[in-house]
Scaffold this active site. Structure first.
Site, PDB file in Angstrom:
ATOM      1  N   HIS A 176       0.956  -1.112  -0.066  1.00  0.00           N
ATOM      2  CA  HIS A 176       0.240   0.109   0.013  1.00  0.00           C
ATOM      3  C   HIS A 176       0.877   1.232  -0.090  1.00  0.00           C
ATOM      4  CE1 HIS A 176      -3.405   2.417   0.617  1.00  0.00           C
ATOM      5  NE2 HIS A 176      -2.793   2.996   1.703  1.00  0.00           N
ATOM      6  N   ASP A 204       0.822   5.115  -0.018  1.00  0.00           N
ATOM      7  CA  ASP A 204       0.239   6.353   0.163  1.00  0.00           C
ATOM      8  C   ASP A 204       1.075   7.462  -0.880  1.00  0.00           C
ATOM      9  OD1 ASP A 204      -1.775   5.594   1.784  1.00  0.00           O
ATOM     10  OD2 ASP A 204      -0.210   5.404   3.308  1.00  0.00           O
ATOM     11  N   ASP A 206      -7.729   1.128   2.073  1.00  0.00           N
ATOM     12  CA  ASP A 206      -7.534   2.209   3.169  1.00  0.00           C
ATOM     13  C   ASP A 206      -8.443   3.504   3.190  1.00  0.00           C
ATOM     14  OD1 ASP A 206      -6.121   2.941   5.234  1.00  0.00           O
ATOM     15  OD2 ASP A 206      -4.434   3.866   4.375  1.00  0.00           O
ATOM     16  N   ASP A 209       1.673  -1.164   4.597  1.00  0.00           N
ATOM     17  CA  ASP A 209       2.029   0.017   3.994  1.00  0.00           C
ATOM     18  C   ASP A 209       3.568  -0.210   3.704  1.00  0.00           C
ATOM     19  OD1 ASP A 209      -0.452   0.628   4.848  1.00  0.00           O
ATOM     20  OD2 ASP A 209       0.302   2.275   6.207  1.00  0.00           O
ATOM     21  N   HIS A 234      -6.511   9.400  -0.491  1.00  0.00           N
ATOM     22  CA  HIS A 234      -7.149   9.246   0.954  1.00  0.00           C
ATOM     23  C   HIS A 234      -6.397   9.879   2.235  1.00  0.00           C
ATOM     24  CE1 HIS A 234      -5.100   5.381   0.485  1.00  0.00           C
ATOM     25  NE2 HIS A 234      -4.935   5.645   1.808  1.00  0.00           N
TER      26      HIS A 234
HETATM   27 ZN   LIG Z   1      -3.300   4.918   3.074  1.00  0.00          ZN
END
Ligand SMILES: [Zn+2]
Length: 1146
Positions: free
Chosen positions: A165, A167, A279, A416, A560
Site C-alpha cells: 500500500h 500512499d 485504506d 504499507d 485518502h
Molecule cells: Zn493509505
C-alpha cells in the site's frame, strides 16, 4: 404551407415575448426592494433618481434579452423544421409542454423495495445494537467454528494476494516516498516476480507507477509488459490514487480514474477489471458506480464499521452485489468483497486471530525492524516445523472461509510500503511457497493455495458460485461513518484542513472550465483553418502539458490522506503548492484560449501569442491565501472585461469587480448598453471603509459556455446606484465614517427590531443583536423559522482526543458561541444585492439576497470567513435551526453525485451521526424542503429534528493514534460558501417511511451548479489598445436543466505523447430531480421528455464529425462502433446516469 406555419409560430413567439416583457416590466416597477418602514428620508430624491436609472437600465437590458429570445425562438423553429419527418424527440422549448403536470423526467420519492435477497444498509443500522462486546481472539467478532468436513466436496481454494500500500503522500511527500521506498519496491518487483512464474503482485496507484515507468529503460518496460501479460502483475483499480470517497467530488473521482486508465491503455495496453480500496476511511456507492462504468466488474473494500462487518460476517454477506439506490435494474451491480477484520495488514487478513496471523508475516522474522506486537514471532518454515505451521495457518484460513458463501478464499499479503528490500520478497515468497507445497502434498487437508491476483480470485469465486448454484445478495447504501474500534468514529476528517478542501474545488472548477474552453478552441481553430491543423503560434502542446499536470495534481489530491486533511504539515504544503501551481497554469491556458476565441479578426493572431492580452480579475498570491480581486484602475479609455460562463445553462448572475472609483459602470461591448449595477463599499476592517477601492457588481446574462465582452467605464455622477448601509452594534452603536456611502445607525426602538431584507421572492428577518438569520418567508406565503447559530465543540479531557481523523467531542457537547460583546452588524442595501454581515472575533458571516429571478433570487447566499488560530482543541460549527418537521431523517449527498438518506440514531454516539457533505444536504416535511448547497466538503449532522449543522474548522493539538503523529494546527483564514433554498413541496408530497430515494429539486441543482462553477472574469490590462473582440457563444441554447456537461476533455495523441489529439471525451451526467418541489414558474431552461436525445441538436451549432459511446474512462475497446450517420447521434440519457462519448468536433 410549411413556411406560413413557421411564420405564424414566429409571430406568436414574438407576441408571447412582448407580453412576457410587459409583465416583467410591471413586476419590476412593483417589485424592487422596499425600505424598512420608517427608514431615514435623507437622500430620498437622489435615491428615487438612482432607482429610476436602474429601471431604465433594466428595461434596456430587457430589450437586449428580448432580441436574444426572438433569435433563439427563430433558431429553435429552424431546428424543428429540419427535424420534421424524423421521429426524434429532443429538447422541447418552454412553451411546448404543459405547465400543469410535473416536469417530465422528475422522480418522485420511492421506497426502495429490495427482494428477499436484498440488503439495505439503513435497515442494518436500525437493526444493530452497536454494543461492541469482546469477541475473543477476533475482538470485534465472534468465535468461528467448523467441523473439518466442510471442504471435502469443494476444497478450500485460496489466493494469497501480495500487495504494497503506497500512499501518494502522508508522512512524507509523494516524491519523498517515491525516492525512499516506492521505486525500490517496483524495481525489486521486476526482479523477484521474474524469478518464479508462480509469484504474483497487485499494484493500485498509477501516480507512482507512471513516475517509476518514466525512469526505467525500454528493456525493463518490456519486462513489465511480460509480467502483466503473464498475469503475474495486475494493475488494480487503475486510478491515479486510491481515492478518498467522502470528501471527493465525482468530477475529480472520475477524472483521476480517466487519467490512470488512459495511462494504462497508452503504456501497457491493459484495462483494470478489479477495484482495490483497502485504506479509504469509509466507502461510497458513487465510487462503485464509476468503477462499473469504467468497465470493472469486481472490487474489494476494507474500512467499514466493525459492527457492520460482524453482522455481514454472521450473515455470510461480506460478498455482495453492490447496487445503486436509484437503480431499479441490475445494470449498476458490481461484485464487492468486504474484508472481515480490522485491517489490511497481515495480522488481520489470514484469519480471525491476529496473534496467529502475525506469525505468518515473514517480514517480521526476528532480527528485523518490525515485530509482532502479540509477542509471538514468526518462524522461518523448516522441515521440522512445517506440519505444525501449516496446520496452524490452515486453521485460520478455515475459520475465515466460514464467513463466506463459497470456499474460495481471498487472503491479502502486504501492508504499507511493503516489499522495499529484496530480502523481504524472499522471506515472504519462499516461506509461503513451502507452505503451499506442503498443502499440495497433503490432499487430505482439502486446500489448494497459491499466490494470486484479484482477478484470479474473482474468476475462481464466480466459477465456484456458478457451479454450486449460489448467489450473492444485492446491497444498497453506503459505508459511512466508519469506526475502527470502540466509539472512534472517523468523522473528523470530513472537515480537517477545510482551507484545502475549498482549494480543491477551486482547482476542480478551474480545470473543468479550462478543459472545455481548450477543447472548443482547438475545434474552432481547425474549423478556421479548414485543413485540420491548428493556428500557428498557439502553444497547444505546452497547454496540453499544463492541463495534464493539473489533472494529475487534482488526481493526487483525491488521495485518502490528501483531501481528507490527514497528512503531515509539510506534505499538506506540498499538496497545496501543487493545487496552487495548477490553478495558475490552467489560468494561462484559459486566458490564451479565450484570447483566440474572442478575436474578431483571427488573422490578427500573430506568432508568439503564448502571452495573452487578458488577465484574471482575481488573484491568488500563495498556496495558503484566499483569492483577492485586483483593483481595476479606470482611465479615459474603457477597460475590456470578459466573462466566461463555464456552465451549460444560461446564467443571469452577478459579477463582482473591484474598481478604483465609485464612478464606474459596465456596458455591453456589443450594444454599448449599460447593465444593472451597484457600487458597494470595500471593507478594510469590520468598521473601516476603503477610500481607494469600490466593489462594482453588475448583472450579467451569460449564454451557456459563452465568453461575453463588457466595457468598464468611468461614469461620473452616480450613474450606478451606491449601496446604503446600516451599521449596528447592539447596545454599543459604532461610528463608521465614509466619504462616499450613506452610513446609518439604528436609534431607539429600531435598534431592537429585527433586521429585514427582501426581494420579490423572499423576505428574511435577522436578529438585531447578532445579525444572524431567524426567519424566512417565500412569495407563496410559506414562513419558516431558520435560525443560524454558531457553536464550539471541545474535545475530551481524558483518554483519546479528537485529531485529524477522529471526532471525539467532550461530554459537555456543543457550547453556544458567545463573544464578550455583540458583533458589529452591517446591513447593505442595493438594487443588485442586499446583505447582512456579522463580524465576530472568530468569523465573519454574511447572508446575501440577490435581486434577481431564478435560483439566484430564490435562494440565500451564505458565506463565512473563519479564523480559529487563537484557540486550542476547538471545533467551530454553524447550525441551522428550522421548524421543518424532519424527525430523525435528513439527506446528504455522496460525492455530489447522488443523495443518501441519513437517520440520526440515539443509540450511536454524537460523533457517529456526522456524515460527509460534498455539496448538498436537505431536510423536509410534507410541506417544505430546506436545502443547503455548498461549494466545499465538510461534516454535517442533523442532531435534532429540523436542524442541520456543519463543522467549519477544527484546531486540535494532539495526534489521534492513527499513525499521523501530529495534531491539526495549521489553520488559516478559511472561506466557506453556501446557498440556502427553502421550497414548497406540493402535489401531495409522499412521505415514505422506509429507505427512500430522493433527489435534489431542479432549483437546487441549478443553485449547486452555479455555486460549483461560478463565472470567470478576465480583464484587459490597463495599458494598450485591444484588438476588436467579439463574444464567443458555442451553444445556441442551454442544455436541458437536468443535463450536466460534466466535462469536455481533450484526449492525448496516441502517436505523439504529451500532445492533444483531435478527440475529446464528452461526459454528460443526466441528473435525477425531485417532482414535489418543481419551481413555479418553471425555469427558462428546458428538458427532454424522453430518454432519447439527439446530441447534435443538444450541442447545436457544434457538429460532431464522429461520436461513439464509450466507457467512463474512454478505453478504446469499450467504444461502440462509430457511425457517421447523424441519426446515430441519437442516444439514451437515463436519469442519474453518466454517459461518456468519444467525439471529434467538426
Ligand atoms: Zn493509505
Amino acid at each position: 404551407m410549411k413556411r406560413s406555419r413557421i411564420l405564424a409560430l414566429l409571430v406568436g413567439g414574438v407576441f408571447c415575448v412582448a407580453v412576457m416583457s410587459l409583465y416583467r416590466m410591471l413586476e419590476l416597477m412593483q417589485g424592487s426592494e422596499r425600505d424598512r418602514q420608517g427608514g431615514p428620508a435623507v437622500g430620498q430624491v437622489e435615491e428615487d433618481l438612482s432607482r429610476l436609472q436602474l429601471k431604465i437600465d433594466r428595461l434596456e437590458h430587457l430589450l437586449v434579452d428580448n432580441n436574444r429570445l426572438v433569435a433563439r425562438l427563430r433558431d429553435s423553429l429552424l431546428v424543428r423544421e429540419s427535424q420534421e419527418g424524423r421521429r426524434v424527440s429532443n429538447v422541447s422549448s418552454d412553451s411546448s409542454h404543459s405547465r400543469a403536470g410535473p416536469p417530465p423526467g422528475c422522480q418522485t420519492a420511492e421506497e426502495m423495495k429490495d427482494g428477499a435477497d436484498g440488503v439495505q444498509l439503513l435497515d442494518v443500522y436500525d437493526l444493530l445494537p452497536f454494543d461492541n462486546p469482546d469477541g475473543g481472539a477476533w475482538k470485534q467478532g465472534f468465535e468461528i467454528t467448523y467441523n473439518g468436513d466442510e471442504w471435502a466436496e469443494h476444497p478450500l481454494e485460496l489466493f494469497l494476494v501480495p500487495h504494497s500500500h503506497n500512499d501518494p503522500g502522508w508522512l512524507k511527500t509523494f516524491d519523498g516516498y517515491f525516492q525512499d521506498q516506492t521505486r525500490h519496491i517496483l524495481d525489486n518487483m521486476l526482479v523477484k516476480l521474474g524469478e518464479d512464474s508462480r509469484r504474483k503482485m497487485i499494484w493500485a496507484e498509477i501516480s507512482y507507477f507512471s513516475k517509476w515507468w518514466s525512469g526505467i529503460d525500454e528493456q525493463k518496460r518490456e519486462l513489465v509488459k511480460r509480467l502483466v501479460k503473464a498475469g503475474q502483475l495486475e494493475l488494480v483499480t487503475g486510478g491515479w490514487v486510491m481515492a478518498d470517497e467522502a470528501n471527493s467530488h465525482y468530477f475529480a473521482l472520475l477524472d483521476q480514474l480517466i487519467e490512470g486508465h488512459q495511462w494504462l491503455q497508452t503504456h501497457l495496453g491493459v484495462k483494470p477489471s478489479s477495484g482495490w480500496a483497502v485504506d479509504p476511511f469509509g466507502h461510497s456507492p458513487s465510487m462503485t458506480y464509476l468503477l462499473k462504468g469504467a468497465g470493472l466488474s469486481n472490487m474489494v473494500i476494507q474500512r467499514v464499521h466493525y459492527s457492520v462487518k460482524k453482522h455481514f460476517a454472521r450473515q455470510q454477506t461480506l460478498e455482495f452485489l453492490w447496487r445503486q439506490n436509484w437503480d431499479s435494474s441490475s445494470r449498476s451491480d458490481i461484485t464487492c468483497h468486504m474484508m472481515p477484520f480490522y485491517s489490511y495488514d497481515v495480522p488481520h487478513t489470514c484469519g480471525p486471530n491476529p496473534s496467529v496471523c502475525c506469525q505468518f508475516d515473514f517480514h517480521r522474522l526476528p532480527g528485523g525492524r518490525v515485530f509482532c506486537p502479540w509477542k509471538i514471532p514468526p518462524q522461518p518454515i523448516t522441515e521440522q516445523n512445517i506440519k505444525e505451521r501449516a496446520l496452524l495457518l490452515l486453521d485460520q484460513y478455515r475459520q475465515k472461509s466460514r464467513l463466506f458463501r463459497s470456499s474460495v478464499l481471498l487472503v491479502p499479503l502486504g501492508d504499507d510500503f511493503r516489499y522495499v528490500e529484496s530480502k523481504e520478497w524472499d522471506a515472504q515468497f519462499s516461506n509461503y511457497q513451502k507452505l503451499f507445497d506442503y498443502f499440495d502434498q497433503h490432499p487430505e487437508l482439502h486446500i489448494k493455495a497459491r499466490f494470486g491476483t484479484l482477478s484470479d480470485y474473482f474468476a475462481a469465486l464466480h466459477r465456484r458460485l456458478s457451479t454450486t448454484g449460489k448467489n450473492l445478495r444485492t446491497l444498497r447504501g453506503d459505508f459511512f461513518t466508519y469506526a475502527d474500534r470502540d466509539d472512534h468514529y472517523w468523522s473528523g476528517y470530513f472537515t480537517s484542513r477545510p482551507f484545502y478542501k475549498r482549494l480543491d474545488r477551486t482547482l476542480e472548477s478551474t480545470l473543468r472550465a479550462t478543459e472545455i474552453l481548450y477543447t472548443l478552441t482547438l475545434a474552432e481553430m481547425r474549423r478556421y483553418r479548414g485543413d485540420g491543423h491548428l493556428v500557428e503560434g498557439f502553444p497547444e502542446g505546452e497547454h496540453y502539458q499544463r492541463l495534464t499536470e493539473a489533472r494529475r495534481n487534482l488526481g493526487l489530491f483525491q488521495h485518502h490522506d490528501a483531501v481528507t486533511g490527514t497528512a503531515r504539515d509539510p506534505v499538506v504544503i506540498d499538496y497545496g503548492t501543487r493545487l496552487f501551481r495548477s490553478i495558475l497554469n490552467l489560468r494561462q491556458v484559459l486566458l490564451s484560449s479565450a484570447h483566440w476565441l474572442l478575436l474578431l479578426d483571427k488573422s490578427q493572431y500573430h506568432k508568439d501569442q503564448s502571452k495573452s492580452f487578458l488577465e484574471m480579475s482575481e488573484v491568488i498570491s500563495a498556496q495558503d491565501a484566499l483569492p483577492q480581486k485586483t483593483i481595476l484602475t479606470l482611465g479615459d479609455e474603457p477597460r475590456s472585461l470578459v466573462v466566461f460562463n463555464p456552465t451549460e445553462q444560461l446564467q443571469t448572475t452577478v459579477v463582482n469587480l473591484v474598481v478604483d472609483s465609485p464612478d464606474a459602470r459596465v456596458v455591453d461591448a456589443e450594444t454599448g448598453l449599460p447593465l444593472a449595477a451597484q457600487i458597494s463599499a470595500v471593507w478594510e476592517e469590520p468598521s473601516k471603509v476603503s477610500s481607494q477601492a469600490f466593489q462594482l457588481s453588475f448583472v450579467a446574462e451569460l449564454p451557456p459556455l459563452s465568453l461575453v465582452v463588457y466595457h468598464v467605464i468611468k461614469a461620473p455622477g452616480r450613474s450606478v446606484p451606491w449601496a446604503r448601509y446600516i451599521i449596528h452594534r447592539h447596545g454599543k452603536p459604532p461610528t463608521v465614517q465614509s466619504e462616499h456611502f450613506q452610513m446609518t445607525r439604528l436609534e431607539g426602538d429600531e435598534a431592537n427590531a429585527p433586521l429585514s431584507l427582501r426581494n420579490k421572492h423572499l423576505q428574511i428577518w435577522s436578529s438585531p443583536e447578532t445579525g444572524l438569520l431567524q426567519k424566512l418567508r417565500l412569495q407563496s406565503g410559506l414562513v419558516r423559522q431558520v435560525k443560524v447559530q454558531f457553536l464550539w465543540y471541545g474535545t475530551r479531557t481524558s483518554g483519546e482526543k479528537s485529531g485529524a481523523y477522529l471526532f471525539l467531542p467532550g461530554v459537555e457537547g456543543p457550547q453556544v458561541y458567545s463573544p464578550s460583546e455583540p458583533p458589529l452588524v452591517r446591513v447593505t442595501r442595493g438594487p443588485v444585492f442586499s446583505e447582512i454581515t456579522s463580524c465576530f472575533p472568530h468569523f465573519t458571516h454574511t447572508v446575501r439576497l440577490y435581486h434577481l429571478d431564478g435560483h439566484a433570487g430564490k435562494s440565500l447566499e451564505i458565506s463565512n470567513t473563519v479564523d480559529i488560530r487563537s484557540e486550542s482543541n476547538k471545533e467551530l460549527v454553524m447550525r441551522l435551526i428550522s421548524d421543518v418537521a424532519s424527525g430523525n431523517r435528513f439527506y446528504t449527498d455522496l460525492n455530489g453525485f447522488q443523495m443518501q438518506q441519513r437517520r440520526t440514531l440515539e443509540k450511536l454516539p454524537l460523533q457517529a451521526n456526522f456524515y460527509p457533505m460534498t455539496s448538498s444536504s436537505f431536510l423536509q416535511d410534507s410541506s417544505s424542503r430546506l436545502s443547503l448547497l455548498s461549494a466545499q466538503s465538510q461534516a454535517v449532522a442533523s442532531l435534532r429534528s429540523g436542524e442541520l449543522e456543519l463543522v467549519l474548522d477544527r484546531r486540535l493539538q494532539q495526534d489521534d493514534n492513527r499513525g499521523l503523529g501530529q495534531g491539526v494546527t495549521d489553520n488559516k483564514l478559511t472561506a466557506s460558501l453556501y446557498r440556502l433554498l427553502l421550497e414548497d413541496r406540493k402535489g401531495g408530497a409522499k412521505e415514505v417511511g422506509g429507505a427512500s430515494v430522493q433527489h435534489l429539486s431542479l432549483l437546487a441543482h441549478l443553485a449547486s451548479l452555479s455555486l460549483s462553477h461560478p463565472p470567470i472574469a478576465m480583464v484587459a490590462p490597463g495599458n494598450g489598445q485591444l484588438p476588436k473582440l467579439r463574444p464567443f457563444q458555442p451553444l445556441r441554447s442551454s442544455l436541458p436543466c437536468d443535463v450536466h456537461l460534466l466535462n469536455l476533455r481533450t484526449l492525448e495523441d496516441q502517436q505523439e505523447a504529451g500532445s492533444p489529439s483531435q478527440e475529446a471525451a464528452l461526459l454528460i451526467h443526466r441528473k435525477g430531480f425531485d417532482c414535489n418541489s418543481a419551481p413555479d414558474p418553471l425555469p427558462t431552461c428546458t428538458w427532454s421528455e424522453q430518454e432519447e436525445v439527439n446530441l447534435d441538436n443538444l450541442f447545436s451549432p457544434l457538429q460532431f464529425r464522429s461520436l461513439r459511446r464509450s466507457g467512463f474512462t474512454l478505453l478504446r475497446d469499450q467504444d461502440e462502433p462509430d457511425s457517421a450517420d447523424q441519426a446515430a447521434h441519437v442516444t439514451a440519457l437515463r436519469p442519474m446516469e453518466i454517459n461518456a462519448f468519444r467525439v471529434q468536433i467538426a
